[in-house]
Write an enzyme that holds these catalytic residues in place. Structure first.
Site, PDB file in Angstrom:
ATOM      1  N   LYS A 111      18.474  30.537  11.735  1.00 18.04           N
ATOM      2  CA  LYS A 111      19.991  30.565  12.374  1.00 18.04           C
ATOM      3  C   LYS A 111      20.552  32.178  12.763  1.00 18.04           C
ATOM      4  CE  LYS A 111      21.743  26.174  11.252  1.00 18.04           C
ATOM      5  NZ  LYS A 111      22.675  25.360   9.904  1.00 18.04           N
ATOM      6  N   LYS A 198      12.282  18.130  12.266  1.00 17.87           N
ATOM      7  CA  LYS A 198      12.947  17.265  11.424  1.00 17.87           C
ATOM      8  C   LYS A 198      14.029  16.672  11.832  1.00 17.87           C
ATOM      9  CE  LYS A 198      16.030  18.600   8.279  1.00 17.87           C
ATOM     10  NZ  LYS A 198      17.066  18.246   7.340  1.00 17.87           N
ATOM     11  N   LYS A 201      21.231  15.304  11.160  1.00 19.98           N
ATOM     12  CA  LYS A 201      22.479  14.662  11.683  1.00 19.98           C
ATOM     13  C   LYS A 201      23.195  15.721  12.357  1.00 19.98           C
ATOM     14  CE  LYS A 201      24.259  14.948   7.087  1.00 19.98           C
ATOM     15  NZ  LYS A 201      24.012  16.118   6.351  1.00 19.98           N
TER      16      LYS A 201
HETATM   17  P1  ADP Z   1      20.807  17.277   7.437  1.00 19.38           P
HETATM   18  O1  ADP Z   1      19.594  18.118   7.472  1.00 19.38           O
HETATM   19  O2  ADP Z   1      20.673  15.959   8.073  1.00 19.38           O
HETATM   20  O3  ADP Z   1      22.034  17.720   7.819  1.00 19.38           O
HETATM   21  P2  ADP Z   1      21.289  17.530   4.567  1.00 19.38           P
HETATM   22  O4  ADP Z   1      21.130  18.911   4.287  1.00 19.38           O
HETATM   23  O5  ADP Z   1      22.745  17.096   4.400  1.00 19.38           O
HETATM   24  O6  ADP Z   1      20.837  16.824   5.818  1.00 19.38           O
HETATM   25  O7  ADP Z   1      20.513  16.819   3.556  1.00 19.38           O
HETATM   26  C1  ADP Z   1      20.768  15.684   2.821  1.00 19.38           C
HETATM   27  C2  ADP Z   1      19.573  15.087   1.870  1.00 19.38           C
HETATM   28  O8  ADP Z   1      18.710  14.589   3.129  1.00 19.38           O
HETATM   29  C3  ADP Z   1      18.544  16.305   1.375  1.00 19.38           C
HETATM   30  O9  ADP Z   1      17.959  15.623   0.147  1.00 19.38           O
HETATM   31  C4  ADP Z   1      17.491  16.466   2.484  1.00 19.38           C
HETATM   32  O10 ADP Z   1      16.303  16.744   2.093  1.00 19.38           O
HETATM   33  C5  ADP Z   1      17.335  15.030   3.023  1.00 19.38           C
HETATM   34  N1  ADP Z   1      16.871  14.891   4.551  1.00 19.38           N
HETATM   35  C6  ADP Z   1      17.614  15.262   5.394  1.00 19.38           C
HETATM   36  N2  ADP Z   1      17.020  15.276   6.559  1.00 19.38           N
HETATM   37  C7  ADP Z   1      15.801  14.564   6.204  1.00 19.38           C
HETATM   38  C8  ADP Z   1      14.689  13.861   7.164  1.00 19.38           C
HETATM   39  N3  ADP Z   1      14.740  14.050   8.298  1.00 19.38           N
HETATM   40  N4  ADP Z   1      13.864  13.350   6.363  1.00 19.38           N
HETATM   41  C9  ADP Z   1      13.745  13.169   4.943  1.00 19.38           C
HETATM   42  N5  ADP Z   1      14.735  13.758   4.009  1.00 19.38           N
HETATM   43  C10 ADP Z   1      15.880  14.174   5.012  1.00 19.38           C
END
Ligand code: ADP
Ligand code: NA
Length: 330
Positions: A111, A198, A201
């Site tokens: 970032k 990946k 959200k």
């Molecule tokens: P994001 O990247 O979607 O904002 P977070 O950082 O809030 O998600 O992560 C919340 C949980 O979800 C963490 O344990 C993260 O490793 C898991 N997670 C996020 N994206 C994925 C994905 N694409 N596949 C599997 N696990 C994920």
């Protein structure tokens, strides 16, 4: 009983990646462990958030935790910012972490390279110590997360080793050494539009992810337009066929059917059939969750659960914080 901690950021509506990589594990684990599941709202503010939306997303995430099957009798569910020990511990941890360690973290590197050092908050550099605090405050032995969190867990383990060595007394464990726990299937769900990155959200392209609150027809459309390849052969080969492999792994995680079984079930069939069955499986998974989610949002039950969760969390977190303060001379 061993202890588990994990959290999700209320930085948007959770995706099926969050569900498969994290939440699904939470539900399976709550029966066997002393569990703390947090809505990590202080992490969400490392990037700009709209206050009204953020507040809704915090409550929405809490409702989703319950809607997927987390039980407040089996697990402590709470909001990070309601337990001030997190911010206090983060400060102590920052003072025992080097800038070099933080600058090496991929989130900050990506970032800050993209937006420049004046285009990112200082919190984006210093949030990993906040996360270290989240984990150690509850004396967590295990941290169920997606594959993308490995680096954070390594930082946590390095910190615990260093802090215990520096400040611990002989024969006394100051901080508990945690271990990462990654889902066997779906630890890294990929974007539907770019299967080399990946699913997230906070993706600006909403076609890349399936949100847990997407309506059935939106889910069907997104899966139909998921990027695959031109061979038309359904096989699991993440390197050469990342698109269809990602869909296979989602299908497997959502239904519990092993990938190999799916591959043989769809032998000779086209991507179209496969995708429409996958879409129905995802719809079947999410429909009851969405119904329960809407009921919870409308009830007072949710706020009571969160109040009780914060009370329980505070007791444990404050004890660890006090132990840290004592150890370093505060
Ligand atoms: P994001 O990247 O979607 O904002 P977070 O950082 O809030 O998600 O992560 C919340 C949980 O979800 C963490 O344990 C993260 O490793 C898991 N997670 C996020 N994206 C994925 C994905 N694409 N596949 C599997 N696990 C994920
Ligand atoms: Na439990």
């Amino acid at each position: 009983m061993e202890t588990i901690f994990s959290g999700i950021q209320p930085s948007g509506i959770p995706t099926i990646g969050n569900y498969i990589g994290a939440m699904k594990q939470f539900v399976d684990l709550q029966n066997q462990y002393d569990c703390y599941f947090c809505i990590v709202d202080e992490h969400a503010i490392t990037v700009p958030q709209d206050p009204i939306k953020l507040r809704q997303q915090i409550r929405g995430l809490a409702a989703l935790y319950l809607a997927v099957g987390l039980d407040p009798k089996k697990a402590t569910i709470f909001i990070q910012s309601e337990v001030s020990a997190h911010a206090e511990a983060a400060w102590i941890i920052q003072c025992n972490t080097t800038i070099g360690e933080l600058e090496r973290m991929t989130q900050f590197k990506d970032k800050s390279q993209k937006n420049g050092r004046t285009g990112v908050s200082a919190g984006l550099l210093t949030y990993p110590p906040l996360m270290v605090g989240d984990i150690i405050l509850y004396n967590a032995n295990l941290v169920p997360v997606g594959d993308d969190q490995k680096q954070h867990l390594e930082l946590t383990r390095d910190f615990v080793e260093r802090f215990n060595k520096r400040y611990g007394q002989k024969n006394q464990e100051l901080l508990v050494m945690p271990e990462v726990k990654i889902a066997e299937q779906g630890g890294r769900v990929m974007s539907l539009q770019d299967p080399t990155s990946k699913m997230s959200k906070s993706d600006t392209n909403a076609k890349g992810f399936i949100s847990m609150l997407d309506e059935p027809n939106v889910i069907r459309k997104k899966i139909k337009s998921a990027v695959t390849d031109s061979t038309g052969i359904i096989e699991y080969d993440p390197e050469n066929k990342p698109g269809i492999s990602n869909l296979l792994s989602i299908f497997s995680a959502v239904t519990g059917r092993p990938v190999a079984e799916l591959v043989s079930a769809y032998e000779g069939k086209g991507y179209g059939d496969f995708k429409s069955d996958l879409a129905e499986a995802v719809v079947d998974l999410l429909e009851p969750i969405q119904i329960r989610y809407n009921e919870l949002l409308a009830s007072d039950e949710l706020d009571e659960i969160l109040d009780e969760g914060a009370d329980k969390a505070r007791l444990v977190a404050n004890k660890t914080l006090q132990r840290m303060k004592n150890a370093i001379g505060l």
